[in-house]
Design an enzyme around this catalytic site. Structure first.
Site, PDB file in Angstrom:
ATOM      1  CB  VAL A   1     105.261   3.819 121.581  1.00 28.32           C
ATOM      2  CG1 VAL A   1     104.710   3.847 122.889  1.00 28.32           C
ATOM      3  CG2 VAL A   1     106.453   3.165 121.468  1.00 28.32           C
ATOM      4  CB  SER A   2     104.608   6.869 117.162  1.00 30.25           C
ATOM      5  OG  SER A   2     103.002   6.641 117.113  1.00 30.25           O
ATOM      6  CB  THR A   3     108.971   8.430 118.210  1.00 25.98           C
ATOM      7  OG1 THR A   3     108.567   8.772 119.355  1.00 25.98           O
ATOM      8  CG2 THR A   3     108.026   9.057 117.133  1.00 25.98           C
TER       9      THR A   3
END
Length: 203
Positions: free
Chosen positions: A14-16
């Site tokens: 996931v990115s964050t």
């Protein structure tokens, strides 16, 4: 003849920090069960798509290098590769270790097959197209800067260390190594690694 069950490692990203990998993991575990794949490891990582420092992905590549898995399982290609060029580089690495990349969609990047080789050829074409576009934009930007009177270029002798190690640095970055690991391995500073990566993106 009954085909042996493939051992796979699940890789979720996931990115964050406010996101979680649980849905990806559940979907991939369900897909593995349907496809009769034996999951021997689950990996989770939080990193933006363009981030170079993918420590967890490097662990997956190490597992592949040790021939402990037959494939890496991801929800989609963007979860694994940072760019077309990065994807190509890691696919070729996996191919050297006889490990494929399998997407939840059922797309199997196995470079030992005719289908896999065809996909690699198509992706190589897109990668070259991306590089050509970057080169064109860079030349255009440099010309515009020069027209504005901006002084371009590096002073003599500057960044000699970067030039000397650039090729090795970029290869290790594409392999998923962190900047600190690369610096330690090549006995150079982390700043040098960062400069080499920035220069490569500007080309």
């Amino acid at each position: 003849m009954v085909q042996a069950q493939k051992n796979v490692a699940i890789y979720c990203r996931v990115s964050t920090e406010d996101q979680d990998n649980d849905r990806q993991r559940r979907d991939l575990e369900a897909f593995a069960k349907r496809a009769n794949l034996n999951v021997i490891a689950n990996y989770k990582e939080t990193a933006s798509g363009a981030k170079n420092d993918r420590k967890v992905r490097a662990e997956v590549l190490q597992l592949a290098r040790q021939r402990k898995i037959d494939a890496v399982l991801v929800t989609e290609l963007t979860r694994w590769g940072r760019s077309t060029q990065d994807l190509l580089a890691t696919l070729q690495q996996l191919a050297e270790w006889n490990v494929s990349l399998i997407c939840q969609t059922g797309m199997d990047f196995d470079l030992s097959t005719a289908q896999g080789k065809l996909l690699l050829t198509v992706m190589s074409g897109f990668s070259q197209f991306e590089r050509d576009l970057i080169t064109e934009r860079t030349k255009s930007g440099l010309a515009a800067a020069k027209a504005r009177g901006v002084k371009l270029g590096r002073t003599a002798g500057e960044n000699l260390t970067v030039d000397k190690h650039s090729k090795k640095i970029l290869a290790l970055v594409d392999s998923g190594h962190s900047y600190r690991e690369i610096a330690d391995r090549l006995n150079i500073s982390k700043t040098t690694v960062n400069k080499a990566v920035k220069l490569s993106k500007a080309m």
